[in-house]
Write a protein that holds these residues in place. Structure first.
Motif, short mmCIF file in Angstrom:
data_model
loop_
_atom_site.label_atom_id
_atom_site.label_comp_id
_atom_site.label_asym_id
_atom_site.label_seq_id
_atom_site.Cartn_x
_atom_site.Cartn_y
_atom_site.Cartn_z
N MET A 3 0.84 -1.20 0.00
CA MET A 3 0.00 0.00 0.00
C MET A 3 0.88 1.25 0.00
SD MET A 3 -3.06 -1.03 -0.21
CE MET A 3 -4.05 0.40 0.19
N SER A 4 0.58 2.14 -0.86
CA SER A 4 1.27 3.40 -0.96
C SER A 4 0.24 4.43 -1.41
CB SER A 4 2.39 3.29 -2.00
OG SER A 4 2.84 4.56 -2.40
N ARG A 5 0.52 5.66 -1.14
CA ARG A 5 -0.40 6.69 -1.59
C ARG A 5 -0.49 6.75 -3.12
NH1 ARG A 5 0.71 12.82 -0.44
NH2 ARG A 5 -0.64 13.55 -2.06
N PHE A 6 0.58 6.38 -3.80
CA PHE A 6 0.64 6.53 -5.25
C PHE A 6 0.78 5.23 -6.01
CE2 PHE A 6 2.49 10.31 -3.30
CZ PHE A 6 1.65 11.28 -3.80
N PHE A 7 1.14 4.16 -5.34
CA PHE A 7 1.40 2.91 -6.03
C PHE A 7 0.94 1.77 -5.15
CE2 PHE A 7 4.33 -0.71 -5.93
CZ PHE A 7 4.09 -1.24 -7.18
N ASN A 8 0.15 0.88 -5.69
CA ASN A 8 -0.16 -0.36 -4.98
C ASN A 8 -0.63 -1.41 -5.95
OD1 ASN A 8 -3.21 -0.60 -4.89
ND2 ASN A 8 -2.99 1.42 -3.99
N ILE A 9 -0.63 -2.64 -5.46
CA ILE A 9 -1.08 -3.77 -6.27
C ILE A 9 -2.05 -4.58 -5.44
CG2 ILE A 9 0.92 -5.17 -5.58
CD1 ILE A 9 0.78 -6.43 -8.43
N GLU A 30 7.32 8.40 -6.53
CA GLU A 30 6.26 7.51 -6.08
C GLU A 30 6.23 6.17 -6.82
OE1 GLU A 30 5.39 10.67 -7.27
OE2 GLU A 30 5.06 11.73 -5.40
N VAL A 31 6.39 6.18 -8.13
CA VAL A 31 6.26 4.98 -8.96
C VAL A 31 7.66 4.53 -9.37
CG1 VAL A 31 5.24 4.01 -11.05
CG2 VAL A 31 4.00 5.76 -9.76
N GLN A 32 8.21 3.56 -8.65
CA GLN A 32 9.59 3.13 -8.82
C GLN A 32 9.67 1.82 -9.61
OE1 GLN A 32 11.01 2.82 -4.82
NE2 GLN A 32 10.67 4.97 -4.39
N SER A 33 10.57 1.79 -10.59
CA SER A 33 10.68 0.61 -11.45
C SER A 33 11.08 -0.64 -10.67
CB SER A 33 11.64 0.87 -12.61
OG SER A 33 12.93 1.18 -12.14
N GLN A 38 9.46 -6.05 -8.55
CA GLN A 38 9.23 -7.00 -7.45
C GLN A 38 7.76 -7.39 -7.36
OE1 GLN A 38 10.77 -4.70 -4.19
NE2 GLN A 38 12.78 -5.70 -4.29
N GLU A 39 6.88 -6.43 -7.48
CA GLU A 39 5.44 -6.70 -7.40
C GLU A 39 4.97 -7.56 -8.57
OE1 GLU A 39 3.60 -6.14 -4.86
OE2 GLU A 39 4.94 -4.83 -3.76
N LEU A 40 5.51 -7.32 -9.76
CA LEU A 40 5.13 -8.14 -10.92
C LEU A 40 5.61 -9.58 -10.76
CD1 LEU A 40 5.73 -5.71 -13.91
CD2 LEU A 40 3.56 -6.74 -13.24
N MET A 41 6.80 -9.77 -10.22
CA MET A 41 7.28 -11.13 -9.98
C MET A 41 6.39 -11.84 -8.97
SD MET A 41 11.48 -10.76 -10.22
CE MET A 41 11.62 -10.82 -8.48
N ALA A 66 11.90 0.95 -18.23
CA ALA A 66 12.10 -0.26 -17.43
C ALA A 66 10.77 -0.87 -17.02
CB ALA A 66 12.94 0.07 -16.18
N ILE A 67 9.82 -0.04 -16.59
CA ILE A 67 8.50 -0.54 -16.20
C ILE A 67 7.79 -1.15 -17.41
CG2 ILE A 67 6.21 0.16 -15.38
CD1 ILE A 67 7.73 2.31 -13.66
N ALA A 68 7.87 -0.47 -18.56
CA ALA A 68 7.24 -1.00 -19.78
C ALA A 68 7.85 -2.35 -20.15
CB ALA A 68 7.40 0.00 -20.93
#
Length: 175
Positions: A3-9, A30-33, A38-41, A66-68
């Protein structure tokens, strides 16, 4: 779940993982590659589908690439949803989904790459920055060309003009 104010899964009962990219893109923002990798893995272990929801002014082009790349290499189905705005570097991430959804009230904005100068620079230093921006622009055009129906020249002109696109215009041009 992170949980983050700007990024979560999150992962729903049907096994779809949803990543919310709501904020500035960059490895010190806020949105770190690295966090998204890590979250995608982690998501890949439990989900065959991911939804990437974007509402971002953009940020660092290299973090966006990198995210793409991470989204493209995801083994399951990927859908990108532009919830409000995908601007600047966020448009690179938007191009990574196998499917892109965009409601009629959302917008996308593309422009030439920029640098922010925190210190004074002379003409030689500025010239080097200008030369450095040319391959950066080419990398962005290449990301668009993987999906887009427009020529490189048309994309370059749109970027030079800082073009705002509606959902209808994105669809018509293959974004």
């Amino acid at each position: 779940m992170t949980m983050s104010r700007f990024f979560n899964i999150t992962t729903s009962d049907d096994g779809t993982s949803t990543i919310f990219l709501y904020g500035d893109i960059g490895d010190y923002t806020e949105v770190q590659s690295g966090r998204i990798a890590q979250e995608l893995m982690e998501a890949e272990r439990v989900s065959r589908r991911i939804h990437v929801r974007i509402n971002s002014n953009g940020g660092n082009v290299f973090a966006a690439h990198a995210i793409a790349s991470q989204i493209k290499s995801y083994s399951g189905d990927t859908t990108v949803m532009i919830d409000g705005l995908a601007a600047s570097a966020a448009t690179i991430i938007a191009m990574a989904g196998k499917k892109i959804l965009m409601p009629v009230n959302a917008m996308m904005m593309i422009h030439d790459p920029m640098v922010c100068l925190a210190e004074p620079a002379n003409a030689e230093q500025l010239g080097k920055l200008i030369e450095m921006l040319k391959p950066v622009k080419a990398s962005i055009v290449a990301a668009y060309k993987e999906r887009c129906k427009l020529s490189e020249k048309e994309l370059e002109t749109m970027m030079k003009n800082s073009t705002w696109l509606t959902a209808e215009e994105c669809l018509a041009n293959g974004f």
